[in-house]
Motif scaffolding. Structure first.
Motif, short mmCIF file in Angstrom:
data_model
loop_
_atom_site.label_atom_id
_atom_site.label_comp_id
_atom_site.label_asym_id
_atom_site.label_seq_id
_atom_site.Cartn_x
_atom_site.Cartn_y
_atom_site.Cartn_z
N GLN A 159 0.85 -1.21 0.00
CA GLN A 159 0.00 0.00 0.00
C GLN A 159 0.88 1.25 0.00
O GLN A 159 1.89 1.31 0.71
N VAL A 160 0.49 2.24 -0.78
CA VAL A 160 1.26 3.49 -0.79
C VAL A 160 1.05 4.21 0.54
O VAL A 160 -0.08 4.41 0.98
N ALA A 161 2.15 4.57 1.17
CA ALA A 161 2.09 5.38 2.38
C ALA A 161 2.13 6.85 1.98
O ALA A 161 1.34 7.66 2.46
N ILE A 162 3.07 7.18 1.09
CA ILE A 162 3.27 8.59 0.73
C ILE A 162 3.38 8.77 -0.78
O ILE A 162 4.24 8.15 -1.43
N HIS A 163 2.51 9.59 -1.33
CA HIS A 163 2.70 10.10 -2.69
C HIS A 163 3.42 11.41 -2.50
O HIS A 163 2.81 12.41 -2.14
N TRP A 164 4.72 11.40 -2.71
CA TRP A 164 5.47 12.63 -2.46
C TRP A 164 5.60 13.42 -3.77
O TRP A 164 5.96 12.87 -4.80
N GLU A 165 5.28 14.69 -3.67
CA GLU A 165 5.30 15.57 -4.84
C GLU A 165 6.30 16.70 -4.57
O GLU A 165 6.11 17.51 -3.67
N GLY A 166 7.39 16.70 -5.33
CA GLY A 166 8.39 17.75 -5.17
C GLY A 166 7.94 19.04 -5.83
O GLY A 166 7.14 19.00 -6.77
N GLU A 167 8.45 20.15 -5.35
CA GLU A 167 8.01 21.42 -5.95
C GLU A 167 8.34 21.53 -7.43
O GLU A 167 7.50 21.96 -8.22
N PRO A 168 9.56 21.13 -7.86
CA PRO A 168 9.87 21.26 -9.30
C PRO A 168 9.12 20.26 -10.18
O PRO A 168 9.31 20.28 -11.40
N GLY A 169 8.32 19.35 -9.59
CA GLY A 169 7.55 18.43 -10.42
C GLY A 169 8.04 16.99 -10.35
O GLY A 169 7.46 16.10 -10.95
N ASP A 170 9.13 16.75 -9.61
CA ASP A 170 9.56 15.35 -9.44
C ASP A 170 8.64 14.71 -8.40
O ASP A 170 8.02 15.40 -7.60
N SER A 171 8.52 13.39 -8.45
CA SER A 171 7.66 12.76 -7.46
C SER A 171 8.23 11.41 -7.06
O SER A 171 9.06 10.84 -7.77
N ARG A 172 7.82 10.92 -5.90
CA ARG A 172 8.25 9.61 -5.43
C ARG A 172 7.05 8.90 -4.81
O ARG A 172 6.24 9.54 -4.15
N THR A 173 6.95 7.62 -5.06
CA THR A 173 5.88 6.83 -4.46
C THR A 173 6.52 5.93 -3.42
O THR A 173 7.41 5.15 -3.75
N ILE A 174 6.08 6.06 -2.20
CA ILE A 174 6.70 5.32 -1.10
C ILE A 174 5.65 4.40 -0.47
O ILE A 174 4.66 4.87 0.09
N THR A 175 5.85 3.11 -0.61
CA THR A 175 4.91 2.16 -0.01
C THR A 175 5.28 1.97 1.46
O THR A 175 6.36 2.39 1.90
N TYR A 176 4.41 1.27 2.20
CA TYR A 176 4.75 0.99 3.60
C TYR A 176 5.99 0.11 3.68
O TYR A 176 6.81 0.26 4.59
N ALA A 177 6.18 -0.81 2.71
CA ALA A 177 7.40 -1.64 2.74
C ALA A 177 8.63 -0.76 2.51
O ALA A 177 9.65 -0.91 3.19
N ASN A 178 8.53 0.18 1.55
CA ASN A 178 9.65 1.11 1.32
C ASN A 178 9.93 1.92 2.58
O ASN A 178 11.08 2.14 2.95
N LEU A 179 8.84 2.39 3.20
CA LEU A 179 8.99 3.25 4.38
C LEU A 179 9.72 2.47 5.49
O LEU A 179 10.61 3.00 6.16
N LYS A 180 9.36 1.21 5.63
CA LYS A 180 10.00 0.38 6.66
C LYS A 180 11.50 0.25 6.37
O LYS A 180 12.32 0.39 7.27
N ASP A 181 11.84 0.04 5.10
CA ASP A 181 13.27 -0.06 4.75
C ASP A 181 14.00 1.25 5.05
O ASP A 181 15.08 1.25 5.62
N GLU A 182 13.40 2.35 4.63
CA GLU A 182 14.08 3.64 4.78
C GLU A 182 14.24 4.03 6.24
O GLU A 182 15.27 4.56 6.66
N VAL A 183 13.19 3.80 7.02
CA VAL A 183 13.25 4.16 8.44
C VAL A 183 14.26 3.26 9.16
O VAL A 183 15.03 3.71 10.01
N SER A 184 14.28 1.99 8.78
CA SER A 184 15.23 1.07 9.41
C SER A 184 16.67 1.48 9.09
O SER A 184 17.54 1.49 9.97
#
Ligand code: WTA
Length: 653
Positions: free
Chosen positions: A98-123
């Motif tokens: 499941q997507v946790a964060i649809h991140w939208e950068g100001e210049p128009g770049d974006s990142r989709t962060i799932t809960y699994a991704n979030l767990k990896d990054e936070v760890s």
């Protein structure tokens, strides 16, 4: 301290429109009328029930210990890990994709962060922070724009039991320095720069300047965001990508006591020195999750939620990071300003991600009104189903505009009253249950005790006005002011000591139906675009300038920002009063505090109105700032001062 009166806010009380929940909404709502009944029947059991939304390593033996009031302990003996609750357990429950964060950068770049991704990054981030030798209880300053790493950093701190102190990236290096010193932070996490209105602006230089004078800081961890050249101090500065990227994505979360400090967040008080508001873990997360679930009617896995706040403020803490993630929300996080590249940015984002819950501030709604209803009208906003407002009283016109032009006359609007100190929403309608009135926060949530009292602490009846107090401890309440027990007692508990009420600092009224209307601060705290700034703080910044002898600051009503900062200054003898001085002083305030504290207007005056005891009468200056007939001057030491000020201003100084 006098409750506000005689101003436009009084017009609010003639508001008679009501909007009952639609049958369709009520049908599917998380909240029902039983919620308040359950809370009333057994308040502690009700909160225990809410705490069970979380995953505890060991359950509490006591819901509330108020024996050492005003220092509360909630869920005594319980242990949990806040980051595990916001991240890992959702992955363990099979929602890793499941997507946790649809991140939208100001210049128009974006990142989709799932809960699994979030767990990896936070760890990984937690492993990185541990590798720097940080241990539970240490403080970490976070001075970052709205990039995903800011959220990873907060959660990594929570995971390790480190206490974070997020400092809004719009604050000056001096503001950062004083916050680092007060908390004795060992690490500051920042970025090279930040995108603001389409352009990269450097951020690390402010950290370098601050850290040059903060003995507690051992390392500066820097995320590359704008690719701006930065100065580098070997041995102290570390790139995020060098330290974090190579870490293992396995990290076993440890359990901490329910009362383990989670974060400190500084907020303006009535003196020049900001207060470090301390929040702890179990009670805070319980109320953040409870309110996010019911007030926004949030449905995990279905809704797309967007809170437009910045993590530098409490709204970003409770309603971007902790509440929504504890509830497994899918949310939008947007990095930039609402008019970059154009004034339709928010509606493009709503359309792109099919946002269903949108939570913002009245100042932005009024800005959207100014930009024109044709802008949202060009976008498909049909995904929206709940709208929220926070930060200052929302005027009925803005409420109606929001309802019509954003909410398509179908979405309930929840006006949410709370504070940095309360940690989570306290007063708000429950969508699907409460009949709403444009401009009213309606009433305290189930489980919350709030009332309006007079000078003596006696409850006022329907139609009455006075001070807003909280008469029962609540799970997300502040546990103190960092390092200053006396100030905590004096600021919040001394005013109604006998009754044991928490004094919020806001004026409020009941209408004839008993709905609560917030009327703004009753102390010397201004509210500019939903940001709390104290008059004394700006005054201290002004008098720290070599050319200023004395300064008095007031918040004057402003159609867009709610209040605007107006400063009256007396220059030192011999200083030329030329054109440049106003700009020089405004820039000086920006440097001392941050651009948000820049006075809208600075008036150079020969004298300031003072009482015989030397207290500046801001009420009279507010009359001048708001172009009103100057009020009663009989308590002035010198009653001719106001004439002197007014005549000087009329001459155009
Ligand atoms: C004001 C922000 C009226 C109030 C969450 C409070 C509001 C201060 C509302 C806290 C609202 C916040 N209606 N006034 N819905 N929400 N306020 O600490 O004066 O940044 O005391 O917390 O904002 O501001 P703070």
């Amino acid at each position: 301290m006098t409750p506000p009166s005689g101003n436009a806010l009084d017009n609010l009380l003639s508001e008679s429109r009501t909007f009952p929940p639609s049958a369709e909404f009520a049908e599917q709502a998380n909240a029902g009328t039983d919620l308040a009944e359950r809370a009333a029947a057994d308040r502690e059991e009700f909160w225990a029930e809410q705490a069970r939304r979380l995953s505890w390593s060991s359950e509490w033996d006591q819901v509330l210990d108020w024996s050492d009031a005003p220092f509360a302990k909630w869920f005594v003996g319980g242990t949990l890990n806040v980051a595990y609750n916001c991240v890992d357990r959702h992955v363990a429950d099979g929602h890793g994709e499941q997507v946790a964060i649809h991140w939208e950068g100001e210049p128009g770049d974006s990142r989709t962060i799932t809960y699994a991704n979030l767990k990896d990054e936070v760890s990984k981030a937690a492993n990185a922070l541990a590798s720097l030798g940080l241990v539970a209880g240490d403080r970490v300053a976070i001075y970052m724009p709205m990039v995903p790493e800011a959220i990873y950093s907060m959660l990594a701190c929570a995971r390790l039991g480190l206490t974070h102190s997020v400092v809004f990236a719009g604050f000056s290096s001096e503001a950062l320095r004083s916050r680092i010193d007060d908390a004795e932070a060992k690490l500051v996490i920042t970025t090279d720069g930040q995108f603001r209105r389409g352009k990269p602006a450097p951020l690390k230089p402010a950290v370098d300047e601050a850290v040059a004078q903060t003995p507690s800081i051992q390392n500066v961890l820097v995320v590359k965001r704008t690719d701006t050249d930065v100065e580098w101090t070997e041995g102290r500065d570390i790139w995020w990508h060098d330290l974090v990227d190579g870490q293992s994505n396995e990290h076993a979360p440890e359990s901490f006591d329910a009362e383990h400090p989670l974060f400190i967040l500084y907020t303006s008080g009535t003196t020049g020195k900001p207060k470090g508001i301390l929040h702890t873990s179990g009670g805070y997360l319980t109320q953040a999750a409870y309110t996010h679930h019911y007030v926004f009617d949030h449905k995990a896995g279905e809704d797309v939620y967007w809170c437009t706040a910045d993590i530098g403020w409490v709204t970003g803490h409770s309603y971007i990071v902790y509440g929504p993630l504890a509830n497994r929300a899918t949310q939008v996080v947007y990095e930039g300003t609402p008019n970059t590249p154009n004034e339709a940015r928010h509606w493009e984002i709503v359309q792109k991600y099919k946002v269903s819950i949108y939570y913002t501030a009245p100042t932005l709604i009024r800005t959207f009104m100014k930009w024109g209803a044709d802008i949202p009208a060009k976008h498909d906003l049909s995904s929206l189903r709940v709208l929220g407002s926070v930060g200052e009283p929302i005027n009925p016109e803005a409420w109606m505009w929001y309802r019509e032009h954003v909410g398509g006359n179908r979405c309930p609007i929840v006006d949410t009253w709370w504070q940095t100190e309360t940690g989570a929403i306290m007063i708000a309608p429950l969508p699907g249950v409460t009949e709403c009135k444009p401009g009213s926060a309606m009433g305290p949530l189930p489980g919350i005790g709030a009332k309006v009292v007079d000078e003596l602490g006696e409850a006022v009846g329907k139609g009455g006005g006075g001070y807003l107090v909280l008469d029962q401890p609540w799970p997300a309440m502040l546990r103190g002011i960092w390092g200053d027990e006396q100030r905590f007692r004096d600021t919040y508990w001394a005013r109604f000591e006998e009754q044991g009420f928490y004094f919020a600092g806001d004026g409020a009224k009941y209408d004839s139906d008993g709905a609560v209307w917030l009327l703004g601060r009753v102390d010397d705290v201004m509210n500019v675009s939903g940001h709390r700034i104290s008059t004394t703080e700006v005054e201290s910044a002004l008098v720290s300038h070599a050319k200023v002898a004395e300064a008095a600051v007031v918040g004057a009503t402003d159609p867009t920002t709610g209040q605007g900062i107006v400063a009256f200054v007396i220059l030192r003898g011999g200083v030329e009063q030329g054109e440049g001085i106003v700009k020089e002083l405004r820039d000086h305030v920006a440097k001392e505090i941050g651009p948000i504290a820049k006075p809208r207007q600075i008036m150079v005056v020969p004298e300031l109105p003072k009482t015989r005891s030397g207290k500046i009468m801001r009420r009279l200056l507010r009359d001048v700032a708001e172009n009103r007939q100057v009020g009663d001057v009989t308590t002035l030491a010198d009653s001719t001062v106001m004439d002197l000020i007014s005549s000087g201003l009329n001459k155009g100084s």
